[in-house]
Design an enzyme around this catalytic site. Structure first.
Site: not given
Ligand code: BES
Ligand code: MN
Ligand code: ZN
Length: 492
Positions: A272, A346
């Site tokens: 990230k 997931r």
């Molecule tokens: N934990 C995150 C989701 C999230 C992101 C929650 C920002 C709260 C704030 C999750 O694991 C994630 O990173 N999801 C990705 C999925 C994508 C790579 C398909 C997302 O939402 O960017």
């Molecule tokens: Mn994630």
């Protein structure tokens, strides 16, 4: 905190603070309090200091009465449970700031239903005294007792029951908030497992509870390769936490709650960006909400069976970490091409959903901070809900409305599921840039075919950012409302 109901003569009651919800037109008990306080309230209205508008809070100090102050709470224009809850919590924070030891709440002017009002008051009192440091040091709040006054003598015990319920929900929320707020170097998978083990030792009268922790070797035996692929890049050992609460007879099928607990989500090799990455300590809030629900169930001993399953792991990028393009075989036998290691929630939930079938569930609900996309869709107001059973979705939507912890439904249509196609496995773990919350739901649905299932995406609602950064304790109120209603139906 001691909560009691009373319908005794108002003038005979003593308290540090009296809280009076009222509009600009004084009715019934508001009139009584006005006379008793030498027209302090009508004077504040006449001077324009108090308008009675929804959510306005005005503190009036006194000396020489059996109370030291009156906290006025405006009620004009309150039109739904969310606004009622917001108003009540504004009054509770004002009360908390006064450092009162005892409070007298004048009930009956707020919600249509006095029990609903009493329950939200108790919940808000318990959540308003929450403080990260105080909770860690188990410090007692200033407020010790609250008397909920109403003129409905017949309702006294119903009001006290409603307050016990609300107080337990508040306690559950505070547990979820504290675990969420703890930094990831303290709140590890092992820490969550320890919390679950101590909940499992609770001594109950009517119900029973036990905790089992599956470690990496146990998960390997069960072929939970999808879950394990997320833990691969971390030095912290993963835990699969299973809590079994039995409040009904053994024949009653349980509700299984599956809570995502990624104690820190760096994204893994699909790292990230740095900005705001600290907030990924909150990526275990789904799991924390399950521990919050268990806390409340222990307090209330509701006649229902509930199994909590919490897959807990970090998502980190070390030399053994999963790489984009890696393929794993999940416990269900379905293969997954991991195109993005940041779509890890997931991957840990799918094996947990497969494992859930072992409990012969009535219903399975998973709770997860799963997608940033749900924040784009619904902001920080409603959680997303996706379900393979419309009745279940409707029940949860209704529970969310009643508990002012709302959810909004998104569809699980096959056109979205098609986006998960992979050339190298049964499915990819991402569906591309569009409809991210729905494709995540479609992914999970492939593992939840054998039972009624709903998925709650709480990425927008489990915590708030900015100056008041902190976990909210959602969706504990929603889940408890659903379980309470279900326990009443099944024990009738
Ligand atoms: N934990 C995150 C989701 C999230 C992101 C929650 C920002 C709260 C704030 C999750 O694991 C994630 O990173 N999801 C990705 C999925 C994508 C790579 C398909 C997302 O939402 O960017
Ligand atoms: Mn994630
Ligand atoms: Zn995540």
């Amino acid at each position: 905190m001691k909560f009691t109901a009373s319908c005794a003569e108002l003038s005979g009651l003593k308290a540090d603070s009296l809280i009076l919800p009222t509009g600009s037109t004084l009715e019934n008990s508001a009139n009584t309090v006005d006379q008793w306080s030498n027209n302090a309230i009508s004077t504040a209205i006449a001077s324009g200091e108090f308008t009675g508008k929804s959510g306005q809070v005005l503190v009036l100090n006194f000396s020489g009465l059996t109370i030291q102050r009156i906290i006025l709470l405006g009620t004009d224009g309150l039109s739904n449970q969310r606004q009622v809850k917001k108003a009540i919590s504004a009054a509770c924070s004002a009360l908390n700031k006064t450092k009162s030891k005892s409070a007298l709440w004048i009930g009956g002017n707020l919600a249509e239903n006095i029990q609903a009002e009493a329950s939200i008051v108790a919940q808000s009192i318990n959540t308003s005294v929450y403080n990260y440091k105080k909770q860690a040091e188990k410090e007692k709040p200033n407020l010790e007792s609250l008397v909920f006054w109403s003129d409905l003598q017949s309702e006294t015990s119903a009001i006290e029951n409603a307050m016990s319920y609300g107080a337990a929900v508040g306690d559950g929320m505070n547990i979820a908030r504290q675990l969420g707020n703890l930094p990831a170097n303290i709140c590890t998978p092992s820490h969550l497992a320890d919390q679950a083990i101590s909940l499992g030792k609770a001594k109950l009268n009517k119900a029973s509870i036990s905790t089992e922790i599956l470690d990496r070797a146990d998960m390997q035996k069960l072929n939970m390769n999808s879950l394990l692929s997320v833990a691969e890049g971390s030095d912290e050992p993963p835990k699969l936490i299973v809590i079994n609460y039995q409040g009904a007879d053994a024949k009653t099928k349980p509700v299984v709650l599956v809570g995502k607990a990624v104690t820190f989500d760096s994204g893994g090799i699909s790292l990230k960006p740095g900005r705001g990455m600290d907030e990924m300590k909150y990526d275990m809030c789904g799991g924390a909400s399950v521990l919050g629900v268990m806390t409340a169930l222990i307090e209330l001993e509701l006649p229902i069976n509930v199994v909590g399953i919490i897959p807990a792991t970090e998502n980190m990028p070390n030399g053994r970490a999963t790489k984009p393009g890696d393929v794993v075989t999940s416990m269900s036998g379905q293969t997954i091409e991991i195109l993005n290691t940041d779509a890890e929630g997931r991957l840990i939930l799918c094996d947990s959903l497969t494992y859930a079938a072992k409990f012969n569930p009535d219903t399975v609900i998973d709770i997860a901070t799963l997608t940033g996309a749900v924040i784009s869709a619904l902001g920080k107001v409603a959680s997303g809900i996706l379900s393979n059973d419309q009745q279940l979705a409707n029940d949860l939507i209704e529970s969310g409305t009643q508990s002012a912890d709302p959810v909004w439904q998104l569809p699980l249509w096959e056109e979205y599921d098609d986006l998960l196609k992979s050339n190298f496995a049964d499915m990819a773990n991402i569906g591309g840039p569009q409809a991210g919350t729905i494709t995540a739901g479609c992914f999970l649905a492939r593992y939840a075919k054998d039972y009624k299932w709903a998925h709650l995406d709480v990425a927008g609602t489990a915590w708030i950012s900015g100056a008041n950064k902190g976990a909210t304790g959602r969706p504990v109120p929603l889940l408890m409302e659903y379980l309470r209603q279900k326990s009443e139906v099944s024990s009738d």
